[in-house]
Motif scaffolding. Structure first.
Motif, short mmCIF file in Angstrom:
data_model
loop_
_atom_site.label_atom_id
_atom_site.label_comp_id
_atom_site.label_asym_id
_atom_site.label_seq_id
_atom_site.Cartn_x
_atom_site.Cartn_y
_atom_site.Cartn_z
N HIS A 104 0.83 -1.21 0.00
CA HIS A 104 0.00 0.00 0.00
C HIS A 104 0.86 1.25 0.00
N GLU A 107 1.98 1.95 -3.55
CA GLU A 107 0.89 2.48 -4.34
C GLU A 107 0.58 3.93 -3.98
N ALA A 128 -8.70 7.31 -5.45
CA ALA A 128 -7.82 6.14 -5.54
C ALA A 128 -7.24 5.80 -4.18
N LYS A 129 -6.95 6.82 -3.37
CA LYS A 129 -6.41 6.60 -2.04
C LYS A 129 -7.44 5.92 -1.14
N LYS A 131 -9.93 4.07 -2.12
CA LYS A 131 -10.12 2.71 -2.61
C LYS A 131 -8.97 1.81 -2.15
N LEU A 132 -7.79 2.35 -2.14
CA LEU A 132 -6.61 1.58 -1.75
C LEU A 132 -6.60 1.26 -0.25
#
Length: 134
Positions: A104, A107, A128-129, A131-132
């Protein structure tokens, strides 16, 4: 009586000069091949330009190599550095792909670099953060 050729029949200075000449010839051929590779590597030069330089380097080698190094030596070094960077980037990408899944943290770092470079908007970054991190 038969004469024998012994090691002391070939003086040390003669051996030194022989080794020096062999070294200089090897160095010369390395430079010649490097220039020929550089001629074909240069994307900014046309086909006729490449053919002209190649003919000059092969027909009049010493003068052709000297002229090439004077005329295109600086850009030759730049192309060498650029190719080394490209190879390094490809190797790094290969290692990242082969090493397995990203963490993580990796990413998030990639997303922050994309946001900093302007490739994604802050809203896309936050989406996106989120979701990650779920």
């Amino acid at each position: 009586m038969e004469s024998q050729v012994l090691a002391y029949d070939y003086p040390l200075l003669g051996a030194f000069w022989t080794v020096l000449w062999i070294f200089l010839w090897v160095l010369w051929f390395m430079l010649l091949f490097r220039i020929i590779v550089d001629i074909f590597r240069d994307d900014s030069m046309s086909g006729w330009g490449k053919a002209g330089w190649l003919i000059l380097v092969l027909i009049i080698p010493f003068l052709g190599v000297l002229i090439y190094v004077i005329a295109r030596g600086k850009s030759m070094g730049r192309r060498e550095i650029e190719q080394a960077r490209e190879q390094r980037a490809m190797m790094d990408d290969y290692i990242r792909e082969t090493a397995g899944p990203r963490s993580h943290v990796d990413e998030l770092d990639r997303l922050s670099r994309l946001k900093a470079s302007g490739d994604i908007t802050p809203a896309e970054f936050e989406q996106a953060k989120a979701k990650l991190l779920q």
